[in-house]
Design a protein around this motif. Sequence first.
Motif, PDB file in Angstrom:
ATOM      1  N   ARG A 228     107.357  87.647  25.419  1.00  0.00           N
ATOM      2  CA  ARG A 228     106.040  87.066  24.739  1.00  0.00           C
ATOM      3  C   ARG A 228     104.633  87.845  25.534  1.00  0.00           C
ATOM      4  NH1 ARG A 228     109.303  82.599  23.881  1.00  0.00           N
ATOM      5  NH2 ARG A 228     107.834  80.825  25.342  1.00  0.00           N
ATOM      6  N   LEU A 229     105.006  87.567  26.661  1.00  0.00           N
ATOM      7  CA  LEU A 229     104.203  87.212  27.899  1.00  0.00           C
ATOM      8  C   LEU A 229     103.837  89.472  27.759  1.00  0.00           C
ATOM      9  CD1 LEU A 229     104.956  85.540  31.084  1.00  0.00           C
ATOM     10  CD2 LEU A 229     103.077  85.334  29.294  1.00  0.00           C
ATOM     11  N   ILE A 230     104.467  89.718  27.832  1.00  0.00           N
ATOM     12  CA  ILE A 230     104.637  91.256  27.562  1.00  0.00           C
ATOM     13  C   ILE A 230     103.954  91.757  26.017  1.00  0.00           C
ATOM     14  CG2 ILE A 230     106.112  93.293  27.095  1.00  0.00           C
ATOM     15  CD1 ILE A 230     107.957  92.665  29.007  1.00  0.00           C
ATOM     16  N   VAL A 231     104.447  91.378  24.932  1.00  0.00           N
ATOM     17  CA  VAL A 231     103.588  91.647  23.766  1.00  0.00           C
ATOM     18  C   VAL A 231     102.130  90.651  23.838  1.00  0.00           C
ATOM     19  CG1 VAL A 231     104.158  90.846  21.349  1.00  0.00           C
ATOM     20  CG2 VAL A 231     105.229  91.508  22.500  1.00  0.00           C
ATOM     21  N   SER A 232     101.747  89.885  24.562  1.00  0.00           N
ATOM     22  CA  SER A 232     100.772  89.633  24.183  1.00  0.00           C
ATOM     23  C   SER A 232      99.271  90.382  25.227  1.00  0.00           C
ATOM     24  CB  SER A 232     100.296  88.185  24.630  1.00  0.00           C
ATOM     25  OG  SER A 232      99.794  87.775  25.821  1.00  0.00           O
ATOM     26  N   THR A 233      99.845  90.977  26.391  1.00  0.00           N
ATOM     27  CA  THR A 233     100.117  92.005  26.965  1.00  0.00           C
ATOM     28  C   THR A 233      99.300  93.270  26.483  1.00  0.00           C
ATOM     29  OG1 THR A 233     100.018  91.215  29.148  1.00  0.00           O
ATOM     30  CG2 THR A 233      99.084  92.910  29.033  1.00  0.00           C
ATOM     31  N   LEU A 234      99.793  93.394  26.103  1.00  0.00           N
ATOM     32  CA  LEU A 234     100.393  95.518  24.857  1.00  0.00           C
ATOM     33  C   LEU A 234      99.466  94.941  24.190  1.00  0.00           C
ATOM     34  CD1 LEU A 234     104.082  95.744  24.131  1.00  0.00           C
ATOM     35  CD2 LEU A 234     101.844  96.605  26.121  1.00  0.00           C
ATOM     36  N   ARG A 235      99.432  93.382  22.937  1.00  0.00           N
ATOM     37  CA  ARG A 235      98.636  93.695  22.079  1.00  0.00           C
ATOM     38  C   ARG A 235      96.609  93.209  22.303  1.00  0.00           C
ATOM     39  NH1 ARG A 235     100.449  88.648  19.633  1.00  0.00           N
ATOM     40  NH2 ARG A 235     101.644  90.029  18.332  1.00  0.00           N
ATOM     41  N   SER A 236      96.272  93.051  23.888  1.00  0.00           N
ATOM     42  CA  SER A 236      95.209  93.058  23.819  1.00  0.00           C
ATOM     43  C   SER A 236      94.783  94.434  24.279  1.00  0.00           C
ATOM     44  CB  SER A 236      95.329  91.366  24.636  1.00  0.00           C
ATOM     45  OG  SER A 236      95.453  92.030  26.055  1.00  0.00           O
ATOM     46  N   LYS A 237      95.197  95.246  24.923  1.00  0.00           N
ATOM     47  CA  LYS A 237      95.402  96.384  25.476  1.00  0.00           C
ATOM     48  C   LYS A 237      95.421  97.291  24.402  1.00  0.00           C
ATOM     49  CE  LYS A 237      95.466  96.600  29.603  1.00  0.00           C
ATOM     50  NZ  LYS A 237      94.040  96.916  30.984  1.00  0.00           N
ATOM     51  N   ALA A 238      96.268  97.346  23.525  1.00  0.00           N
ATOM     52  CA  ALA A 238      95.744  97.859  21.775  1.00  0.00           C
ATOM     53  C   ALA A 238      94.440  97.785  21.515  1.00  0.00           C
ATOM     54  CB  ALA A 238      96.993  97.941  20.903  1.00  0.00           C
ATOM     55  N   GLU A 239      93.965  96.944  21.840  1.00  0.00           N
ATOM     56  CA  GLU A 239      92.790  96.537  20.728  1.00  0.00           C
ATOM     57  C   GLU A 239      91.379  96.958  22.109  1.00  0.00           C
ATOM     58  OE1 GLU A 239      92.845  92.458  19.692  1.00  0.00           O
ATOM     59  OE2 GLU A 239      94.231  92.720  17.957  1.00  0.00           O
ATOM     60  N   GLU A 240      91.444  97.238  23.240  1.00  0.00           N
ATOM     61  CA  GLU A 240      90.625  98.227  24.012  1.00  0.00           C
ATOM     62  C   GLU A 240      89.595  99.349  23.707  1.00  0.00           C
ATOM     63  OE1 GLU A 240      91.651  97.538  28.604  1.00  0.00           O
ATOM     64  OE2 GLU A 240      92.394  95.590  28.287  1.00  0.00           O
ATOM     65  N   PRO A 241      88.429  98.971  23.296  1.00  0.00           N
ATOM     66  CA  PRO A 241      88.293 100.407  23.044  1.00  0.00           C
ATOM     67  C   PRO A 241      88.458 101.574  24.684  1.00  0.00           C
ATOM     68  CG  PRO A 241      86.270  98.480  23.331  1.00  0.00           C
ATOM     69  CD  PRO A 241      87.579  98.362  23.679  1.00  0.00           C
ATOM     70  N   GLU A 242      88.016 100.466  25.300  1.00  0.00           N
ATOM     71  CA  GLU A 242      87.797 102.483  26.363  1.00  0.00           C
ATOM     72  C   GLU A 242      88.579 103.000  26.713  1.00  0.00           C
ATOM     73  OE1 GLU A 242      87.486  98.068  28.699  1.00  0.00           O
ATOM     74  OE2 GLU A 242      87.484  98.726  26.597  1.00  0.00           O
ATOM     75  N   ILE A 243      90.219 102.070  25.890  1.00  0.00           N
ATOM     76  CA  ILE A 243      91.666 103.075  26.288  1.00  0.00           C
ATOM     77  C   ILE A 243      91.623 103.931  25.208  1.00  0.00           C
ATOM     78  CG2 ILE A 243      94.311 102.526  26.000  1.00  0.00           C
ATOM     79  CD1 ILE A 243      94.286 100.460  27.407  1.00  0.00           C
ATOM     80  N   PHE A 250      99.820 103.749  20.412  1.00  0.00           N
ATOM     81  CA  PHE A 250     101.588 103.719  20.762  1.00  0.00           C
ATOM     82  C   PHE A 250     101.410 102.184  21.637  1.00  0.00           C
ATOM     83  CE2 PHE A 250     104.055 103.041  24.432  1.00  0.00           C
ATOM     84  CZ  PHE A 250     105.557 104.061  24.440  1.00  0.00           C
ATOM     85  N   LEU A 251     100.471 101.454  21.839  1.00  0.00           N
ATOM     86  CA  LEU A 251     100.834 100.229  21.785  1.00  0.00           C
ATOM     87  C   LEU A 251     101.385  99.141  21.397  1.00  0.00           C
ATOM     88  CD1 LEU A 251      98.626  99.734  25.459  1.00  0.00           C
ATOM     89  CD2 LEU A 251     100.914 100.379  25.078  1.00  0.00           C
ATOM     90  N   ALA A 252     100.138  99.107  19.632  1.00  0.00           N
ATOM     91  CA  ALA A 252     100.683  98.956  18.757  1.00  0.00           C
ATOM     92  C   ALA A 252     102.059  98.709  17.797  1.00  0.00           C
ATOM     93  CB  ALA A 252      99.375  99.867  17.171  1.00  0.00           C
ATOM     94  N   GLU A 253     102.112 100.378  17.839  1.00  0.00           N
ATOM     95  CA  GLU A 253     103.460 100.682  17.438  1.00  0.00           C
ATOM     96  C   GLU A 253     104.377  99.617  17.956  1.00  0.00           C
ATOM     97  OE1 GLU A 253     105.841 104.479  16.458  1.00  0.00           O
ATOM     98  OE2 GLU A 253     104.451 104.675  17.585  1.00  0.00           O
ATOM     99  N   LEU A 254     104.451 100.151  19.553  1.00  0.00           N
ATOM    100  CA  LEU A 254     105.322  98.887  20.368  1.00  0.00           C
ATOM    101  C   LEU A 254     105.364  97.182  20.272  1.00  0.00           C
ATOM    102  CD1 LEU A 254     107.765  98.987  22.786  1.00  0.00           C
ATOM    103  CD2 LEU A 254     105.504  99.412  24.418  1.00  0.00           C
TER     104      LEU A 254
END
Length: 277
Positions: A228-243, A250-254
């Motif tokens: 759950r912790l991994i998914v929550s971090t990946l989800r917020s990273k998938a929305e960071e515009p600077e990435i 890739f993160l959103a698919e994961l």
Amino acid sequence: MAKNHVPGSSDVGTLYDRMSEVLMEALGDNIHYGFWDDDNDDTPVREATDRLTDMVAQRLDLAAGARVLDVGCGTGRSTLRIADRHRAHVTGVTLSPREVQLAMTQPGVGLGIGQATFQLADAMELPFPDGHFDSAYAIESIAHMPDRGKAIAEIARTLRPGGRLVIQDFFLAHTPTPRELEALTAVWDIFEFPPFGTQKDFEDDITAAGLDLVAYENITTNLRRTMRLIVSTLRSKAEEPEIEKETRDFLAELVVALEQLMATGIIRHSLITARRR
Ligand code: SAH
């Protein structure tokens, strides 16, 4: 249905070049699961992942000055922790050049009484002589290796007689249903895994490599919170515009694949302790 591809060592290295820093952020600088006593245990993730490292170290039965191999060392937090706490000489190997770089710059390298060193190497062809290490451990790395038997045999070859091997990994809890297999295959493909093995598959490889099984501990429920912790971090990273967009996609698919897998009970986590004959 998606078809699982068998990853090569360079695919795994590239994956961790890209993902290690995100996973460190999710997991308190380790790249492995945390251990919680139960649902009421509110230990922070960094302590919970360190706790798993300590559980592995405890089972290695280390003497001061021991030579230890960390198979698939990630960014080296467990390598350094075990070197420091047990005054051991720990060699970490990984397939990711970025991880070696990150491990060398983790605070504490070269400062403790123990020593940690890091190098690029493939666990299926270890560049160490027979009987070189007093013990070895592999936290969540063997599942990535397409020839698990060869990897375990290589690790066994580098252990002295009586030396211990501790493994923490992903196993299939039972024969997957078609729906579970679909969820597994999506994660295997995105995260560069060959199909996971069962406890029996690991046991057979361990025995064939000349090791005796000392203990097998199912810790699945203690580790459950981690995903759950991994998914929550990946989800917020998938929305960071600077990435960059490709990484965000890739993160959103994961995230989708991991959520589907989390909804099944197909993954088991176990600590295996074995001893070289
Ligand atoms: N054990 C670390 C990292 C786990 S992530 C920790 O607990 O923090 C999986 C690690 O296994 C990555 O570092 C990856 O590079 C490594 N790995 C996977 N296949 C490998 C192989 N064939 N040889 C060496 N390292 C491997």
